[in-house]
Design a protein around this motif. Structure first.
Motif, PDB file in Angstrom:
ATOM      1  N   PHE A   1    -135.375 -11.969  40.789  1.00 35.53           N
ATOM      2  CA  PHE A   1    -134.927 -13.212  40.172  1.00 35.53           C
ATOM      3  C   PHE A   1    -134.807 -13.032  38.656  1.00 35.53           C
ATOM      4  N   GLY A   2    -135.775 -12.337  38.061  1.00 38.94           N
ATOM      5  CA  GLY A   2    -135.698 -12.071  36.625  1.00 38.94           C
ATOM      6  C   GLY A   2    -134.504 -11.203  36.279  1.00 38.94           C
ATOM      7  N   GLU A   3    -134.212 -10.235  37.147  1.00 43.07           N
ATOM      8  CA  GLU A   3    -133.044  -9.381  36.927  1.00 43.07           C
ATOM      9  C   GLU A   3    -131.763 -10.200  36.995  1.00 43.07           C
ATOM     10  N   PHE A   4    -131.721 -11.148  37.934  1.00 46.83           N
ATOM     11  CA  PHE A   4    -130.559 -12.031  38.053  1.00 46.83           C
ATOM     12  C   PHE A   4    -130.334 -12.803  36.754  1.00 46.83           C
ATOM     13  N   ILE A   5    -131.413 -13.357  36.206  1.00 45.10           N
ATOM     14  CA  ILE A   5    -131.301 -14.110  34.955  1.00 45.10           C
ATOM     15  C   ILE A   5    -130.888 -13.185  33.805  1.00 45.10           C
ATOM     16  N   TRP A   6    -131.523 -12.011  33.707  1.00 43.79           N
ATOM     17  CA  TRP A   6    -131.246 -11.081  32.618  1.00 43.79           C
ATOM     18  C   TRP A   6    -129.796 -10.605  32.650  1.00 43.79           C
ATOM     19  N   VAL A   7    -129.321 -10.193  33.830  1.00 43.18           N
ATOM     20  CA  VAL A   7    -127.955  -9.694  33.943  1.00 43.18           C
ATOM     21  C   VAL A   7    -126.951 -10.787  33.586  1.00 43.18           C
ATOM     22  N   SER A   8    -127.204 -12.013  34.049  1.00 45.46           N
ATOM     23  CA  SER A   8    -126.289 -13.119  33.763  1.00 45.46           C
ATOM     24  C   SER A   8    -126.217 -13.403  32.265  1.00 45.46           C
ATOM     25  N   VAL A   9    -127.388 -13.514  31.625  1.00 48.56           N
ATOM     26  CA  VAL A   9    -127.427 -13.864  30.202  1.00 48.56           C
ATOM     27  C   VAL A   9    -126.873 -12.731  29.344  1.00 48.56           C
ATOM     28  N   ALA A  10    -127.286 -11.497  29.620  1.00 48.33           N
ATOM     29  CA  ALA A  10    -126.829 -10.365  28.812  1.00 48.33           C
ATOM     30  C   ALA A  10    -125.317 -10.161  28.957  1.00 48.33           C
ATOM     31  N   SER A  11    -124.806 -10.298  30.179  1.00 46.45           N
ATOM     32  CA  SER A  11    -123.366 -10.146  30.396  1.00 46.45           C
ATOM     33  C   SER A  11    -122.597 -11.245  29.690  1.00 46.45           C
ATOM     34  N   PHE A  12    -123.141 -12.451  29.734  1.00 46.22           N
ATOM     35  CA  PHE A  12    -122.526 -13.582  29.028  1.00 46.22           C
ATOM     36  C   PHE A  12    -122.459 -13.308  27.528  1.00 46.22           C
ATOM     37  N   LEU A  13    -123.555 -12.806  26.967  1.00 48.47           N
ATOM     38  CA  LEU A  13    -123.606 -12.565  25.525  1.00 48.47           C
ATOM     39  C   LEU A  13    -122.636 -11.468  25.094  1.00 48.47           C
ATOM     40  N   ILE A  14    -122.471 -10.425  25.925  1.00 47.31           N
ATOM     41  CA  ILE A  14    -121.516  -9.372  25.577  1.00 47.31           C
ATOM     42  C   ILE A  14    -120.104  -9.937  25.516  1.00 47.31           C
ATOM     43  N   GLY A  15    -119.729 -10.719  26.529  1.00 49.79           N
ATOM     44  CA  GLY A  15    -118.383 -11.302  26.545  1.00 49.79           C
ATOM     45  C   GLY A  15    -118.130 -12.221  25.364  1.00 49.79           C
ATOM     46  N   ILE A  16    -119.107 -13.084  25.073  1.00 50.22           N
ATOM     47  CA  ILE A  16    -118.963 -14.029  23.976  1.00 50.22           C
ATOM     48  C   ILE A  16    -118.923 -13.302  22.631  1.00 50.22           C
ATOM     49  N   THR A  17    -119.742 -12.274  22.478  1.00 48.62           N
ATOM     50  CA  THR A  17    -119.798 -11.540  21.204  1.00 48.62           C
ATOM     51  C   THR A  17    -118.483 -10.836  20.919  1.00 48.62           C
ATOM     52  N   VAL A  18    -117.958 -10.122  21.907  1.00 44.24           N
ATOM     53  CA  VAL A  18    -116.685  -9.420  21.708  1.00 44.24           C
ATOM     54  C   VAL A  18    -115.567 -10.416  21.410  1.00 44.24           C
ATOM     55  N   ALA A  19    -115.542 -11.507  22.143  1.00 49.17           N
ATOM     56  CA  ALA A  19    -114.508 -12.517  21.923  1.00 49.17           C
ATOM     57  C   ALA A  19    -114.638 -13.151  20.547  1.00 49.17           C
ATOM     58  N   ALA A  20    -115.867 -13.428  20.124  1.00 47.17           N
ATOM     59  CA  ALA A  20    -116.087 -14.037  18.813  1.00 47.17           C
ATOM     60  C   ALA A  20    -115.645 -13.107  17.692  1.00 47.17           C
ATOM     61  N   LEU A  21    -115.969 -11.821  17.822  1.00 48.12           N
ATOM     62  CA  LEU A  21    -115.572 -10.856  16.792  1.00 48.12           C
ATOM     63  C   LEU A  21    -114.051 -10.732  16.711  1.00 48.12           C
ATOM     64  N   TYR A  22    -113.392 -10.699  17.860  1.00 47.31           N
ATOM     65  CA  TYR A  22    -111.937 -10.569  17.840  1.00 47.31           C
ATOM     66  C   TYR A  22    -111.279 -11.854  17.337  1.00 47.31           C
ATOM     67  N   THR A  23    -111.855 -12.995  17.691  1.00 50.57           N
ATOM     68  CA  THR A  23    -111.324 -14.267  17.189  1.00 50.57           C
ATOM     69  C   THR A  23    -111.422 -14.342  15.676  1.00 50.57           C
ATOM     70  N   LEU A  24    -112.555 -13.918  15.122  1.00 47.16           N
ATOM     71  CA  LEU A  24    -112.714 -13.920  13.668  1.00 47.16           C
ATOM     72  C   LEU A  24    -111.778 -12.910  13.006  1.00 47.16           C
ATOM     73  N   ALA A  25    -111.544 -11.784  13.686  1.00 47.79           N
ATOM     74  CA  ALA A  25    -110.586 -10.808  13.149  1.00 47.79           C
ATOM     75  C   ALA A  25    -109.184 -11.405  13.087  1.00 47.79           C
ATOM     76  N   LEU A  26    -108.817 -12.151  14.134  1.00 47.49           N
ATOM     77  CA  LEU A  26    -107.507 -12.808  14.125  1.00 47.49           C
ATOM     78  C   LEU A  26    -107.422 -13.871  13.025  1.00 47.49           C
ATOM     79  N   LYS A  27    -108.564 -14.483  12.726  1.00 50.61           N
ATOM     80  CA  LYS A  27    -108.577 -15.529  11.707  1.00 50.61           C
ATOM     81  C   LYS A  27    -108.440 -14.956  10.307  1.00 50.61           C
ATOM     82  N   HIS A  28    -109.107 -13.836  10.034  1.00 50.06           N
ATOM     83  CA  HIS A  28    -109.197 -13.339   8.663  1.00 50.06           C
ATOM     84  C   HIS A  28    -108.311 -12.135   8.352  1.00 50.06           C
TER      85      HIS A  28
END
Length: 545
Positions: free
Chosen positions: A224-251
């Motif tokens: 169950f802990g692995e389920f939570i960890w994989v979900s949160v960590a995978s979510f953060l990777i996707g959001i981080t990459v998208a945020a960095l590319y969005t800011l690159a497009l902005k600036h």
């Protein structure tokens, strides 16, 4: 001189055979894509509307795939090529499908998705867990009753994989019949997030297939802990990459078609990084697509907006049809089918029961905190639309336990039955319930900019100004939250161009997810709806898009 001394290359029949098989695979894939395109051409151009009403395109592709698989069965080489490859599916076919699903949420389905995000996540996460437990325990009871031979771990593997919904047939009907945006987003949003949850849950359960990894309270807690960890960590990777590319497009000045190219490259790299880190690439690329569709899309010029969306759509829709064709061919293309009719029938009933025990109880709880209730008709369609598709079948092919062939065959049967029969019954159901037509959308077009749901309020006040260029911030974000921005039709007085001053104060209400409303009625504004229609509708206090 050294090359001449080495003499002619030695004849290697095995290498030539591998080259021939690789070339045959390329030709077979190309012919399959051509076949899928021809099916779509015939379906939309020549089939009568009455036939299309009861035969979704995905169901037709499945049927054609079954017929093709029967023909290919006679040739051993083609028979092997027609086999469904789960690794190719997860690494090459599924990422573009999921990317388009996330990227299209904003453009195709409007802001109703975000104003109902709480309900959608309840169905996708809570509902998937409930369905998995119900189906797994009922399967174990059937095994205890002698209907089938399955271990407890196999039952939970099966329960996890058949909890992945793929209502592509229903979604196509919803689009053509213009059902309400609330219904559309509940079904579509649940299916998109549910796929990611089911995959992570399946992988957590799959750990127990190791003979040395016993089912103990400690191991269950760890899974169950692995389920939570994989979900949160995978979510953060996707959001981080998208945020960095969005800011690159902005600036940064990224010219030509490079923004679209980088959009796909960044998404796939995020997917692969997540997979290499033993996380979930599907969760990563889904959240990457959602973030880019919500923020990054606004930083693109018009040419790249259209190009990125159309190309993502082309890949997503075509590959999804391609996958259904291979599922159909797998009826005869996969060897070792073990058919247990009694278990197939029971498994179908268990799936419906599991869905019953998650949709209706969860909705009752959600309605206690929602202003706009989810009525019984909508609940029934959400329950009915829980079809099983490519995710479930691909996961079943990954099973390596003693009774793997039985589970593969049962999953394939469930996918065929739900896609063809239930998908075909969707339109008659909608007509019988009287919930088709565009009129339902008019009640939902209520100026999202006035909603005070916590996420949308934070989105307007913080996230949009941070991630999006001032001149690109959309009008729906609302003049009250960006009063100082003289951009994109918002004047220095904090009012959108063409809008009248706000009216008098009115009592506050609650939005669809239970957030406090602004208490100020918005003027009559023309709201852009999904599928390109507009509706002149005065926004009301506490309304949400």
């Amino acid at each position: 001189r050294g090359a001449m001394a080495a003499g002619p290359a030695e004849y290697d029949p095995e290498a030539l055979q591998e080259d021939d098989e690789g070339l045959a695979g390329v030709w077979f894939t190309s012919l399959t894509l051509l076949g899928v395109s021809l099916v779509s051409f015939v379906y939309h151009g020549y089939l009568p509307k009455a036939v299309r009403a009861v035969l979704p395109e995905s169901a037709l592709v499945l049927v054609v795939g079954i017929a093709a698989g029967a023909v290919l069965r006679a040739n051993d080489t083609l028979h092997e090529l027609a086999a469904f490859n789960p690794e190719a599916f997860f690494h090459f076919l599924l990422p573009p499908i999921i990317l388009f699903a996330g990227y299209s949420l904003e453009r195709e389905h409007g802001h109703v998705f975000f104003s109902n995000i709480g309900s959608i996540m309840a169905y996708a996460i809570g509902g998937t867990l409930i369905s998995t437990v119900v189906v797994s325990l009922l399967c174990y009871a059937a095994a205890a009753g002698g209907v089938v031979q399955l271990s407890l771990v196999e039952c939970f593997l099966f329960g996890a994989l058949v909890s992945a919904t793929d209502p592509v047939a229903c979604i196509a009907i919803f689009e053509s019949m213009h059902v309400s945006d609330l219904l559309f987003n509940l079904v579509f949003g649940e299916s998109v997030l549910n796929d990611a949850v089911a995959i992570v849950l399946y992988r957590a359960v799959n750990r127990f297939t190791d003979p040395g990894y016993h089912v103990t309270p400690g191991h269950i807690f760890y899974a169950f802990g692995e389920f939570i960890w994989v979900s949160v960590a995978s979510f953060l990777i996707g959001i981080t990459v998208a945020a960095l590319y969005t800011l690159a497009l902005k600036h940064l000045r990224v010219r030509g078609m490079l923004p679209t190219l980088f959009f796909f490259i960044a998404g796939y790299l995020a997917y692969m990084a997540s997979e290499l880190a033993q996380l979930s690439g599907i969760v990563t690329i889904l959240n990457y697509g959602i973030f880019m569709g919500h923020y990054g899309y606004e930083n693109l010029d018009e040419e790249n907006k259209e190009l990125s969306y159309k190309f993502a759509q082309l890949l997503g829709v075509t590959l999804e049809a391609f996958v259904f064709a291979f599922i159909g061919m797998s009826v005869f293309g996969v060897d070792g089918h073990v058919v247990n009719v009694a278990f197939i029938v029971l498994a179908l009933l268990f799936c419906f029961l599991g869905r019953t025990l998650n949709i209706f109880p969860l909705t009752k709880g959600l309605n206690s905190v929602r202003k706009r209730k989810i009525d019984l008709k909508t609940q029934f369609v959400v329950w009915f639309a829980g079809l099983r598709g490519a995710i479930a079948f691909a996961l079943s092919l990954d099973i390596t336990t003693e009774h793997a062939d039985l589970l593969k065959t049962t999953t394939l049967a469930i996918v065929l039955v739900t896609t063809i029969l239930i998908g075909g019954a969707t339109l008659p159901l909608l007509e019988g319930l009287g919930i088709v037509g565009a009129g339902a959308e008019e009640e939902e077009a209520k100026a999202v900019s006035q909603s005070k749901m916590w996420f949308l309020r934070l989105d307007r006040k913080v996230f949009f100004p941070f991630f999006v260029k001032r001149e690109n911030i959309p009008d729906w974000v609302g003049p009250k939250d960006l009063s100082g921005l003289p951009a994109n039709g918002v004047n220095g007085e904090g009012q959108a161009a063409g809008m009248l001053p706000a009216g008098p104060e009115a009592p506050g209400g609650r939005d669809e997810e239970g957030g406090a409303s602004s208490g100020t009625p918005a003027p009559a504004v023309q709201l852009q709806l999904r599928r390109g229609r507009t509706v002149d509708s005065p926004a009301e206090p506490g309304s949400a898009g």
